[in-house]
Structures are given as structure tokens and as C-alpha cells.
Design a protein around this motif. Structure first.
Motif, PDB file in Angstrom:
ATOM      1  N   GLY B 135       1.047  -1.848   0.111  1.00 20.48           N
ATOM      2  CA  GLY B 135      -0.118  -0.106  -0.115  1.00 20.48           C
ATOM      3  C   GLY B 135       0.667   1.076   0.065  1.00 20.48           C
ATOM      4  N   ALA B 136       2.109   1.141   0.229  1.00 15.00           N
ATOM      5  CA  ALA B 136       3.259   2.409  -0.648  1.00 15.00           C
ATOM      6  C   ALA B 136       2.675   3.171  -1.324  1.00 15.00           C
ATOM      7  CB  ALA B 136       4.193   2.187  -0.326  1.00 15.00           C
ATOM      8  N   TYR B 137       1.720   3.154  -2.322  1.00 17.75           N
ATOM      9  CA  TYR B 137       1.415   4.058  -3.036  1.00 17.75           C
ATOM     10  C   TYR B 137       0.552   5.048  -2.549  1.00 17.75           C
ATOM     11  CZ  TYR B 137      -2.352   0.746  -3.709  1.00 17.75           C
ATOM     12  OH  TYR B 137      -3.782   0.175  -3.237  1.00 17.75           O
ATOM     13  N   LYS B 138      -0.198   5.012  -1.135  1.00 17.65           N
ATOM     14  CA  LYS B 138      -1.493   5.928  -1.185  1.00 17.65           C
ATOM     15  C   LYS B 138      -1.186   7.036  -1.233  1.00 17.65           C
ATOM     16  CE  LYS B 138      -4.125   1.456  -0.532  1.00 17.65           C
ATOM     17  NZ  LYS B 138      -5.280   0.725  -0.035  1.00 17.65           N
ATOM     18  N   PRO B 139      -2.180   7.767  -0.090  1.00 15.93           N
ATOM     19  CA  PRO B 139      -1.870   9.656  -0.530  1.00 15.93           C
ATOM     20  C   PRO B 139      -0.857   9.672   1.177  1.00 15.93           C
ATOM     21  CG  PRO B 139      -4.490   8.975  -0.593  1.00 15.93           C
ATOM     22  CD  PRO B 139      -3.168   7.877  -0.413  1.00 15.93           C
ATOM     23  N   PRO B 140      -0.286  10.023   0.867  1.00 19.55           N
ATOM     24  CA  PRO B 140       0.475  10.564  -0.783  1.00 19.55           C
ATOM     25  C   PRO B 140       1.171  10.623  -1.415  1.00 19.55           C
ATOM     26  CG  PRO B 140       2.175  11.167   2.047  1.00 19.55           C
ATOM     27  CD  PRO B 140       1.182   9.888   1.454  1.00 19.55           C
ATOM     28  N   ARG B 141       1.644   9.171  -1.252  1.00 15.19           N
ATOM     29  CA  ARG B 141       2.818   9.194  -2.179  1.00 15.19           C
ATOM     30  C   ARG B 141       1.644   8.093  -4.130  1.00 15.19           C
ATOM     31  NH1 ARG B 141       2.664   6.521   1.578  1.00 15.19           N
ATOM     32  NH2 ARG B 141       3.623   7.377   3.469  1.00 15.19           N
ATOM     33  N   GLU B 142       0.448   9.215  -4.092  1.00 15.14           N
ATOM     34  CA  GLU B 142       0.615   8.584  -5.702  1.00 15.14           C
ATOM     35  C   GLU B 142       1.375   8.780  -6.725  1.00 15.14           C
ATOM     36  OE1 GLU B 142      -1.393  11.320  -3.318  1.00 15.14           O
ATOM     37  OE2 GLU B 142      -2.780  11.612  -3.335  1.00 15.14           O
ATOM     38  N   TYR B 143       1.526   9.940  -6.877  1.00 15.46           N
ATOM     39  CA  TYR B 143       2.600  10.423  -7.532  1.00 15.46           C
ATOM     40  C   TYR B 143       3.920  10.000  -7.894  1.00 15.46           C
ATOM     41  CZ  TYR B 143       4.935  13.544 -10.743  1.00 15.46           C
ATOM     42  OH  TYR B 143       6.005  13.939 -11.838  1.00 15.46           O
ATOM     43  N   ASN B 144       3.867   9.373  -7.147  1.00 13.26           N
ATOM     44  CA  ASN B 144       5.692   8.715  -7.060  1.00 13.26           C
ATOM     45  C   ASN B 144       5.450   7.975  -7.611  1.00 13.26           C
ATOM     46  OD1 ASN B 144       8.264   9.368  -6.711  1.00 13.26           O
ATOM     47  ND2 ASN B 144       8.730   8.645  -4.586  1.00 13.26           N
ATOM     48  N   TRP B 145       4.341   6.745  -7.046  1.00 12.50           N
ATOM     49  CA  TRP B 145       3.491   5.744  -8.322  1.00 12.50           C
ATOM     50  C   TRP B 145       3.413   5.837  -9.208  1.00 12.50           C
ATOM     51  CZ3 TRP B 145       2.445  -0.082  -7.661  1.00 12.50           C
ATOM     52  CH2 TRP B 145       1.498   0.167  -8.741  1.00 12.50           C
ATOM     53  N   VAL B 146       2.889   7.131  -9.885  1.00 14.93           N
ATOM     54  CA  VAL B 146       2.971   7.209 -11.259  1.00 14.93           C
ATOM     55  C   VAL B 146       4.053   7.407 -11.833  1.00 14.93           C
ATOM     56  CG1 VAL B 146       1.821   8.960 -13.039  1.00 14.93           C
ATOM     57  CG2 VAL B 146       0.393   8.046 -10.877  1.00 14.93           C
ATOM     58  N   VAL B 147       5.275   8.091 -11.806  1.00 14.64           N
ATOM     59  CA  VAL B 147       6.485   8.104 -11.802  1.00 14.64           C
ATOM     60  C   VAL B 147       7.431   6.975 -11.423  1.00 14.64           C
ATOM     61  CG1 VAL B 147       9.253   9.277 -11.560  1.00 14.64           C
ATOM     62  CG2 VAL B 147       6.935  10.607 -11.109  1.00 14.64           C
ATOM     63  N   GLY B 148       6.916   6.038 -10.953  1.00 17.02           N
ATOM     64  CA  GLY B 148       7.355   4.311 -10.321  1.00 17.02           C
ATOM     65  C   GLY B 148       7.104   3.745 -12.235  1.00 17.02           C
ATOM     66  N   ILE B 149       5.897   4.170 -12.599  1.00 19.84           N
ATOM     67  CA  ILE B 149       4.770   3.222 -13.635  1.00 19.84           C
ATOM     68  C   ILE B 149       5.932   3.499 -14.688  1.00 19.84           C
ATOM     69  CG2 ILE B 149       3.419   2.773 -15.350  1.00 19.84           C
ATOM     70  CD1 ILE B 149       3.123   1.347 -12.482  1.00 19.84           C
ATOM     71  N   LEU B 150       6.071   4.922 -15.260  1.00 18.93           N
ATOM     72  CA  LEU B 150       7.039   5.470 -16.388  1.00 18.93           C
ATOM     73  C   LEU B 150       8.401   5.232 -16.460  1.00 18.93           C
ATOM     74  CD1 LEU B 150       6.083   9.746 -16.368  1.00 18.93           C
ATOM     75  CD2 LEU B 150       5.646   7.972 -17.780  1.00 18.93           C
ATOM     76  N   LEU B 151       8.624   4.702 -15.054  1.00 20.57           N
ATOM     77  CA  LEU B 151      10.445   4.571 -15.025  1.00 20.57           C
ATOM     78  C   LEU B 151      10.157   3.178 -15.124  1.00 20.57           C
ATOM     79  CD1 LEU B 151      11.734   5.916 -12.037  1.00 20.57           C
ATOM     80  CD2 LEU B 151      12.607   6.278 -14.468  1.00 20.57           C
ATOM     81  N   LEU B 152       9.013   2.466 -14.771  1.00 15.99           N
ATOM     82  CA  LEU B 152       8.783   1.339 -15.621  1.00 15.99           C
ATOM     83  C   LEU B 152       9.004   0.565 -17.144  1.00 15.99           C
ATOM     84  CD1 LEU B 152       8.169  -2.051 -15.220  1.00 15.99           C
ATOM     85  CD2 LEU B 152       5.295  -1.581 -14.837  1.00 15.99           C
TER      86      LEU B 152
END
Lengths: 193, 602
Positions: B135-152
Motif C-alpha cells: 500500500g505504499a502508493y496511497k496518499p501522499p505517494r500517488e504521484y511517485n507511483w505514477v513516476v514509478g510506472i513511467l520508469l517501468l
């Protein structure tokens, strides 16, 4: 109501025409707030900035599309028609990526490129099929899809007779629609002696 | 000082040069522990102190850090390989041969580069799974999850561009297929649907990608620059953002006492990097990176398989039109992944692995994630499905991309076994439409309205009728065309006199063959059995929809219409892909809806 209300921005120096009704004055103030001189200059400045940036990026995208291509020619001479046996000839597959097909009535020529995602199919004589190794599309001797994901029949190349009596095949001119692909430059009538 | 004469090291430490480089001493004092972190440019992205539970290895398995480390390994080995490699079609393959056979340690470096790339793809995917499950993508870390997907996505694109560089057959044909998908993209592709009028093979998306109409030198230099400069450049930028945001958005795990990052975290990172280095070395020493024959634009190897991480996509391409499987579905997968933190409104389960518990669901025991049952199940289903596709592509596909069981020997001359046919569009539309309608909830207002109109039992009855009806429609619309119109592609040939004859001339898929056998053995009773089978399948599908009926309604109330539509749409598409694969392999159905004029085949 005075046109110069307390909320009026001091920046604006444009005076509205004197006598105006309440609603009109309101509208004028709104217009001025939106299109006042300073605001106009600021906004147009930013607009030019973004248009320039966007245009510059787009022009760089255009830069990635070359104007001159150094690619092998797509037309070649394929020898005398009478030298071909009936059926599918694989003579040119490895060098020109084409199959020359001779029937009782004449010649046509396939471009050996799957219409699905561009792999080179293989000809299986025993089954009378072309099968593609990448996603399993199958085509019959007419080039029509009989299995697999390919959306269209195989392309046929323009095939004509050159002045020296050789077959002249042009892969730049292609046709695969039934009805059109069996005529004109895509089929070369040739009487079998 | 015990020693009368200071040792060389001690003398050295007193020199101006030493002191100008190292600003602190190395005694293990609380102060140096801090200074080591914030006084060092390479370490200062760490916090100085961190929660003890956050650095326990079974929490993160160090996957994010290892992804970064593998990126570094790839950069270093890549730079070294660049000293010998020349990106030109006449030279590239020879340079690969040189690297393999005449350059000292060339083979080892190439192996390390290749295997580190594979490892990085695995590790990045596992990192994503870990972040999801804790659950480490939950607020306030939503945007970093998106960046992570871009990195993938960039990791995969780096693999894809690097794949062409050896200029062997494997490379060329993987890239041919990949580039051809660009040509199938809507609007901008020469062979895609809704092609704009000015788009040709000489200016479409594929042309822009490969720099010509065929893959040749222009493509090679283009991919070389993308692989060595352009994508790593972008990757580094996003990596900085990613790491920065990890710090700024705070860690997902905050429990436990705080400990010093030096030495507790730094030592763990060091050991993890060492371990991976050892694995990479051993792997590279015992296994050579593959290098096939030199690229030949005219001959495709049979079968031609993409690297494993793209085999899922290659397998997907078998079942749908290229622009759907190659452009729309991958885009939806990426967007769907990015959307996760924004549609998941459940605040539970942050900073811990899901608590699993055995629970009874009807007669079956189910291993059940307690706090986020729906999110975890859907995400894991998607991940497993993707790897199932990869497994099929890797182990179950042989020459001509035909189905071979892993234990079956390949035969290049085997007759094509499975015959396929399209469902007539109307029937296919019914199947597809009913399937997606299975996802509709019965909202509260509708229930209240029904109760007020027709009594308290009405909502349940309506829901049952809706789901069962849709299930029956799906089953019937799948079977009826198989039974009555054997050759949808050639309707003129399908004037068979009896149902039996029809069935015999239908596809030879397992299900149809079984039906044929049933009728042959039992006559009319066989038909009755088939009819019963259709009914059972329909009711089972409807029952499945109904079993989730209550859940769907709650989900709809929690998420609201937009988020619900996104979640349910993506879920149904995901399961639908599985359904389509089963329809193809078991029923011999090629497409449900086929509109060749629009390249719409699904």
C-alpha cells in the motif's frame, strides 16, 4: 453606480465611456480585468513563449522524419517468364522477399511480408499455405487469410514484362483487394505453350 | 596515544590534502554517523535516521535500491561496450562477434549487460508488486507511483531499443514486430484504423520510429542514440524525481524506533548490491547472451520470439487486431496502473504486507487478504495473467506460432491443427455487450425505486433476472453460431442440411469436437446434453455476476460512478482477455466482432 469601484484594479488606465448602466459597467470592468493593457501584454507574452516552445518542439519532431532515404530499390528484374515452373517460386524470397506465382493463365507476385506485423511467412507446399512464424497467420495460394490474426490478404506487387523480355517486379506498387489484384499491372497474362 | 611514532595512515590523515577531501573523522560516534550521510553527495539522498521496521529486509526486499543499482551496472557495462560497438548495419554484427571472441573480457561484459537488463526488468516489476502490496502508493505517494510506472515503461523501452543493436535475427524481427505496431496505431499509423488522409508509409508513426520505411542503418543509429543517450537521459531525470519524492513524501513504514542510516541501512544496501553482483557474475560466467545469425530482412526465424518480457504482448497480438493488442491494450494497462492510487480510496493497508487469512467461501477455503481483498485480488490477477501470457508464449508456442505443449517435439511441417472462424458480428456484439453489462451495479436509488413499486423482494429478483439473463445470453450467443452457421467467413458454403452436418463442418476446436462426438454417440440425447451444457454455463456466468452483486453495489456506493466505471471497465477488460483466449483455444472462435473496413477485430 460609479464605474470606478473599489475592486477596480489600479493598473488599468483605460476609462470606460461615462454613463453606463449597472450591468454594463460590470461587464466593462470584467472585460477590462480580463483584457486590460498590462494583462494583455503579460498574457500575450506568455502566449508567445508557449507557442514558440511548442513550435520549436514540434519542429524538432519534424526533424526526426528524414527527407532522403538510403534504402534499396524496390524494383528488380526477375528473369524470363518461361523459366518459371507452375506454382509458387521461392527463387527470390531470400534476396527480394517476393514469391513469383505462375498459373495456367499467367503470373502474379506476392510481397513476402505478413500483413499482420511484417514478418516473412514461409511457404508450405504440402498444405498449400503460407504460414507466418511470428503470430501464426496462415494465407492460401491466393494470399487470402485462412487462419491467425492477419487483417488483410497478402500484398501483390506490380509485375510487368520489361523490354528485354524479363519479368519486372515493383514492390512499391501494391494491391491486395480481390477484384483489383487480379488485373492491370498486378497480373501478367502469359500463355503457356 | 600509545604509539610513540604515528603510523603512515595517521600521518596521512593529518595532511592538508586528506583533510580537504574527507571533512570528518571515521570514529563511530553519533556525530560522524550523521555527517557521513549529509556530508556525502552520494549518500545524502538518504535520511539520517530511519524507522527500524522500514529497513527490515522482508519489508521491501531492497527491490527499489536494487533497480537503481542494476541501472548503474547497466550504465557502466554499457559504456564499456560502446568502446567497441559501431552502430552501422555492416559493422554492428561483426563488432558483436569481436566482442564475443577477440576482445578480452568482451563476452563477459556483454553477458553482464544482457543479464543485468533482464534482471532489472524482473526487479522493477517485483518492486512495483511490492509497493502495491504494501500500500505504499496511497496518499501522499500517488504521484511517485505514477513516476514509478513511467520508469517501468522506460525500462522496457530501454530493453526494446537495446535489443536491435546486436543486429542479429532475434533483434531484427523483434524490432520489426514492435515497429509494425506503431504502423497499426490509430490515426497516425499507415496500417491503422481511422488513418488520417495524409499519412503514408513514408510519414507515419513507424517511419518516425525507425527513420525509414524498412529497418536499416537509419533505424540502427536511431535506436543506438535512444538506447545509449536519449532514454537514459530521461530515465535519470525521472529517477531523480522518484528518489527525491521517496524522501519528500515520507516513507510508508514509520513504526519502530529510529536508527541511524549509517550503518544500518547503508550496510544492507551494500550487501544487497554485493549479492546481486555475485549473482550477475556467476550468471554471466556460466551463460552466454544469445546471438543468432546476422540480421536478414528477408527471412524470419521460425518461430520468431521476442524477449521474455515482451512475449506476453506477442501472445496477446495473436488474439486481437494489432492496433488493439499492440497499441490500445498496452496503453490501457499503463494508464490503468497509473490510475491505481487515484481510484483506490481504501486508506487501509499502508506500510504492511497484506494480512492473509483462510476463509470459507461457500464450500471452498479461500486465502483471503483481510484489509484490501478487492484491490489485492485484482492486481495479483492482472500480474498473474500477464505472466501466464508470457508462459504461453515461452513454452507453448512452436513453429508457425502454433500451440505445442512443452513436452511435445516441434515439427516444422506439422499440419495446422486448429481451424478458426469469426462469430457473426451480431452474436459477437451480444456476447461482448452482455459481458460488459455484467459489471453494472444496482444503485441504491434504483433499489429504493423498485421496492416502492413492486415490494421488498423486487430488487433481488431484478438483480437475479438481470445477471442470469446476461449469463444465458453470453452462453447462447457463443454456441448458437457454432451450431448453425459453421462458416461465417464464407456464408455461401454453409448451407448444410442437418445440424449434425453443420457441427461436423464447424471448427475443430476441442469444444466443438466434443459436441460433435456427443451427437454422433447419443443422437438426440446429445443435443439435449449440449443444450443443458449451454444452460449450465450461462447460469454459472450469471451466478458469478450475482455472487458479486452485493459487492458491486457497495463498491459503486464507495467509489461513485466515474471511479467505479474505470475500475470495473479495466477489470472486465482484464478478465475479458482471458475469456477471449479461452474462446479462441477451446471454441475456435477467431474474432467476436470483425469489421475489416475499420480494422476492428476483437
Amino acid at each position: 453606480m460609479e464605474p470606478q469601484s473599489a475592486t477596480h484594479p489600479p493598473a488599468s488606465s483605460v476609462q470606460p465611456p461615462a454613463p453606463l448602466g449597472g450591468r454594463q459597467a460590470d461587464l466593462w470592468r470584467k472585460l477590462e480585468e480580463r483584457f486590460g493593457r498590462r494583462d494583455f501584454l503579460l498574457k500575450s507574452g506568455w502566449a508567445f513563449f508557449w507557442v514558440f516552445l511548442g513550435g520549436w518542439l514540434l519542429s524538432n519532431l519534424r526533424y526526426l522524419f528524414p527527407n532522403v532515404l538510403y534504402e534499396p530499390t524496390l524494383a528488380f528484374k526477375a528473369g524470363k517468364p518461361e523459366d518459371y515452373p507452375f506454382g509458387i517460386s521461392e527463387k527470390w524470397k531470400k534476396t527480394q522477399r517476393t514469391w513469383v506465382v505462375r498459373t495456367q493463365d499467367g503470373f502474379y507476385c506476392f510481397w513476402a511480408r505478413c500483413t499482420h506485423l511484417g514478418c516473412t511467412p514461409n511457404w508450405f507446399d504440402a498444405e498449400g499455405r503460407f504460414k507466418c512464424p511470428c503470430h501464426g497467420s496462415n494465407f492460401n495460394q491466393n494470399g487470402d487469410v485462412i487462419a491467425g490474426p492477419a487483417p488483410n490478404p497478402l500484398w501483390r506487387c506490380a509485375i510487368t514484362l520489361a523490354d528485354d523480355g524479363q519479368l519486372f517486379i515493383d514492390k512499391a506498387r501494391l494491391e491486395n483487394r480481390p477484384g483489383l489484384r487480379e488485373q492491370g499491372e498486378f497480373f501478367l497474362p502469359f500463355e503457356s505453350a | 596515544m600509545a604509539d610513540a611514532t604515528p603510523s603512515l595512515k595517521q600521518t596521512l590523515k593529518k595532511t592538508k590534502i586528506w583533510k580537504s577531501i574527507f571533512r570528518h573523522d571515521f570514529a563511530d560516534t553519533p556525530r560522524t554517523r550523521l555527517v557521513r550521510i549529509f556530508g556525502n553527495v552520494f549518500l545524502h539522498l538518504h535520511p539520517v535516521r530511519i524507522a527500524k521496521d522500514a529497513i527490515r529486509i522482508p519489508y521491501t526486499w531492497g527491490l527499489g535500491g536494487l533497480s537503481f543499482y542494476l541501472f548503474l551496472v547497466l550504465t557502466v557495462t554499457g559504456i564499456l561496450l560502446m568502446f567497441y560497438y559501431r552502430p552501422a548495419s555492416v559493422l554492428a554484427y561483426q563488432d558483436m562477434k569481436d566482442l564475443s571472441f577477440v576482445v578480452t573480457l568482451g563476452q563477459l561484459l556483454r553477458n553482464m549487460h544482457r543479464w543485468a537488463a533482464h534482471l532489472m526488468v524482473i526487479v522493477v516489476i517485483l518492486h512495483m508488486v511490492r509497493v502495491f502490496l504494501t500500500g505504499a502508493y496511497k496518499p501522499p505517494r500517488e504521484y511517485n507511483w505514477v513516476v514509478g510506472i513511467l520508469l517501468l515503461v522506460m525500462t522496457l523501452f530501454l530493453s526494446y531499443t537495446g535489443y536491435l543493436l546486436p543486429w542479429d535475427q532475434l533483434a531484427l524481427w523483434a524490432v520489426t514486430v514492435g515497429a509494425q505496431m506503431a504502423a497499426a496505431s490509430p490515426l497516425l499509423g499507415n496500417e491503422g484504423p481511422f488513418r488520417l488522409p495524409f499519412i503514408t508509409a513514408a510519414n507515419d508513426a513507424r517511419f518516425g520510429l525507425i527513420g525509414g520505411t524498412v529497418i536499416n542503418d537509419a533505424t540502427l543509429i536511431r535506436f543506438y542514440v535512444l538506447h545509449c543517450i536519449a532514454v537514459p537521459f530521461l530515465f535519470t531525470i525521472f529517477l531523480c524525481v522518484h528518489l527525491w519524492r521517496v524522501r519528500k513524501d515520507s516513507f510508508s513504514k514509520q513504526t519502530g524506533e529510529k536508527v541511524d542510516v549509517w550503518p544500518h541501512l547503508v550496510s544492507r544496501e551494500f550487501l544487497a548490491a554485493l549479492l546481486v553482483t555475485v549473482i550477475l557474475f556467476v550468471w554471466s560466467l556460466v551463460m552466454n547472451a544469445p546471438l543468432e545469425a546476422e540480421a536478414n530482412l528477408n527471412v524470419t526465424p521460425n518461430p520468431s520470439k521476442a524477449p521474455w518480457y515482451f512475449l506476453g504482448l506477442q501472445e496477446l497480438l495473436v488474439y486481437f487486431d494489432p492496433w488493439i493488442a499492440g497499441v490500445v491494450l498496452p496503453t490501457l494497462i499503463v494508464i490503468g496502473l497509473m490510475a491505481i492510487p487515484y481510484v483506490d480510496v481504501n486508506p487501509k493497508g499502508v506500510g504492511a504486507w497484506p494480512k492473509m487469512r483462510w476463509k470459507r467461501a461457500g464450500p471452498l477455503p479461500v486465502w483471503y487478504p483481510e484489509e484490501r481483498p478487492f484491490a489485492v485480488s485484482v492486481f495479483m490477477l492482472g500480474t498473474i495473467l500477464w505472466f501466464a501470457l508470457i508462459t504461453i508464449g515461452t513454452y507453448c508456442r512452436g513453429p508457425n506460432w502454433e500451440w505445442y505443449w512443452p513436452w511435445e517435439p516441434w515439427s516444422y511441417r506439422r499440419l495446422t491443427k486448429l481451424t478458426l472462424k469469426n462469430l457473426p458480428n451480431l452474436w459477437g456484439g451480444l456476447v461482448l455487450g452482455s459481458y460488459f453489462l455484467l459489471g453494472t451495479p444496482v444503485p441504491k436509488q434504483a433499489k429504493e425505486w423498485l421496492t416502492s413499486k413492486a415490494g421488498p423482494k423486487a430488487p433481488v429478483l431484478v438483480s437475479a433476472a438481470l445477471h442470469m439473463g446476461l449469463g444465458i445470453v453470453i452462453a447462447a450467443a457463443t454456441f448458437i453460431p457454432l451450431l448453425v452457421s459453421p462458416d461465417a467467413d464464407y456464408p455461401l458454403r454453409s448451407r448444410y442440411t442437418t445440424l449434425f452436418e453443420t457441427l461436423g463442418r464447424s471448427t475443430n476446436s476441442p469444444v466443438v469436437s466434443t459436441m460433435y462426438q456427443l451427437v454422433q454417440q447419443f443422437g438426440a440425447a446429445g443435443y439435449a446434453l449440449i443444450a443443458a451444457g449451454i444452460g449450465v454455463i450461462g447460469l454459472a456466468l450469471g451466478g458469478l455476476g450475482m455472487a458479486f452483486g452485493k459487492f458491486k453495489d457497495t463498491l459503486y456506493e464507495t467509489l461513485g460512478p466515474i471511479k467505479y466505471a474505470i475500475v470495473m471497465g479495466l477489470l472486465l477488460m482484464m478478465v475479458g482477455v482471458l475469456g477471449k483466449i479461452l474462446l479462441r483455444l477451446l471454441f475456435g472462435i477467431k474474432y467476436l466482432i470483425s469489421l475489416p473496413a475499420f480494422n476492428f477485430n476483437i
